[in-house]
Scaffold this active site. Structure first.
Site, PDB file in Angstrom:
ATOM      1  N   GLY A   1      -4.757  -9.682   3.866  1.00 41.39           N
ATOM      2  CA  GLY A   1      -4.339  -9.579   2.467  1.00 41.39           C
ATOM      3  C   GLY A   1      -3.185 -10.504   2.152  1.00 41.39           C
ATOM      4  O   GLY A   1      -2.235 -10.122   1.466  1.00 41.39           O
TER       5      GLY A   1
ATOM      6  N   ASN B   1      -3.137 -13.599   0.583  1.00 36.44           N
ATOM      7  CA  ASN B   1      -3.218 -14.633  -0.453  1.00 36.44           C
ATOM      8  C   ASN B   1      -2.295 -14.371  -1.641  1.00 36.44           C
ATOM      9  O   ASN B   1      -2.130 -15.232  -2.507  1.00 36.44           O
ATOM     10  CB  ASN B   1      -4.656 -14.786  -0.954  1.00 36.44           C
ATOM     11  CG  ASN B   1      -5.215 -13.508  -1.541  1.00 36.44           C
ATOM     12  OD1 ASN B   1      -5.619 -12.628  -0.781  1.00 36.44           O
ATOM     13  ND2 ASN B   1      -5.239 -13.373  -2.857  1.00 36.44           N
TER      14      ASN B   1
ATOM     15  N   SER C   1       3.634   3.435   3.936  1.00 36.92           N
ATOM     16  CA  SER C   1       4.360   3.777   2.714  1.00 36.92           C
ATOM     17  C   SER C   1       5.065   5.104   2.920  1.00 36.92           C
ATOM     18  O   SER C   1       4.581   5.961   3.673  1.00 36.92           O
ATOM     19  CB  SER C   1       3.373   3.891   1.544  1.00 36.92           C
ATOM     20  OG  SER C   1       3.984   4.477   0.420  1.00 36.92           O
TER      21      SER C   1
ATOM     22  N   TYR D   1      -4.705   7.734  -1.224  1.00 41.04           N
ATOM     23  CA  TYR D   1      -3.751   6.772  -0.678  1.00 41.04           C
ATOM     24  C   TYR D   1      -2.790   7.465   0.294  1.00 41.04           C
ATOM     25  O   TYR D   1      -2.521   6.962   1.391  1.00 41.04           O
ATOM     26  CB  TYR D   1      -2.972   6.118  -1.815  1.00 41.04           C
ATOM     27  CG  TYR D   1      -2.097   4.969  -1.375  1.00 41.04           C
ATOM     28  CD1 TYR D   1      -2.640   3.715  -1.128  1.00 41.04           C
ATOM     29  CD2 TYR D   1      -0.721   5.130  -1.216  1.00 41.04           C
ATOM     30  CE1 TYR D   1      -1.846   2.659  -0.728  1.00 41.04           C
ATOM     31  CE2 TYR D   1       0.080   4.086  -0.826  1.00 41.04           C
ATOM     32  CZ  TYR D   1      -0.484   2.848  -0.580  1.00 41.04           C
ATOM     33  OH  TYR D   1       0.308   1.805  -0.172  1.00 41.04           O
TER      34      TYR D   1
END
Length: 239
Positions: free
Chosen positions: A8, A10, A140, A163
């Site tokens: 991830g 970019n 997280s 999540y």
């Protein structure tokens, strides 16, 4: 030369982490699900003089894509010194635990948890060949069971069920993998980059560059650095 792969990478935190590792002298592989966006990110970094970078098409939900990415990396180096499992997708905040569709959980887990497992397992042989390597699993505080259960926590009312669960699973995976690799030169940690201004947060929070500093710190640990722990900018975070 040391080598790092970021999934991830970019945009957002992944892109900023790549820039900081390049500035620290690493060769960086930019993992990107969208090959064109990965190439664009590579060109942007090269335009500012950071030449030791290569975009790699990498969809963490696909066995075949990850396998091809491993072969691309192997064409340049037999070893990997750092793996940053950064790719992730957010929850639908409207979902409740009692009614969330199972496919909503499964689709999010495919990237946020199974993608971490798939990518790590595939690149572990290259990490084992490095004199000392670091695996950073981006987590997280939302995935901290201790904080989620604490009414005094500032985000206590924030409960994105899929999540939250996916990041708690990443944390459990970190503990198990670090234990397995305890007698090797590989450090494995979960790292919370904090509330960051990305697409996830509608661009609220601190800068991606600030968040990336936290990831890079644990991607470049010394041989006596910690393993099997959960960190944020402030230091250790409760599981």
């Amino acid at each position: 030369m040391k080598y790092a792969l970021i999934t991830g990478a970019n945009k957002g935190i992944g892109y900023e982490a790549a820039q900081q590792l390049l500035q620290a002298g690493y060769f960086v592989f930019l993992g990107s699900r969208d090959a064109a966006k990965g190439q664009q990110a590579q060109q942007q970094l090269q335009a500012v003089g950071l030449s030791q970078v290569q975009a790699v098409e990498l969809d963490v939900t696909s066995d075949e894509s990850v396998r091809r990415a491993v072969e691309v990396v192997r064409q340049r180096t037999p070893q990997l010194d750092a793996l940053l499992n950064n790719a992730g997708i957010p929850s639908n905040l409207a979902h409740q635990p009692s009614t969330i569709p199972l496919d909503a959980i499964e689709s999010l887990f495919a990237t946020n948890f199974y993608g971490v497992v798939r990518t790590t397992q595939a690149f572990l042989p290259l990490l084992r060949l490095a004199p000392q390597a670091c695996i950073v699993n981006v987590s997280s505080s939302i995935g901290s069971l201790t904080l989620q259960a604490d009414p005094a926590w500032e985000y206590y009312q924030v409960k994105p069920v899929a999540y939250t669960t996916s990041k708690a699973m990443v944390n459990a995976w970190t503990i198990c993998l670090a234990y397995e690799l305890r007698d090797t030169a590989i450090k494995v940690n979960s790292v919370n980059p904090g509330y960051t201004a990305t697409d996830f947060t509608r661009h609220q929070g601190h800068s991606p560059a600030h968040a990336a500093q936290v990831l890079v710190k644990y991607a470049t640990l010394p041989p006596d650095g910690p393993t099997g722990q959960f960190f944020s900018e402030e230091g250790p975070t409760p599981w």
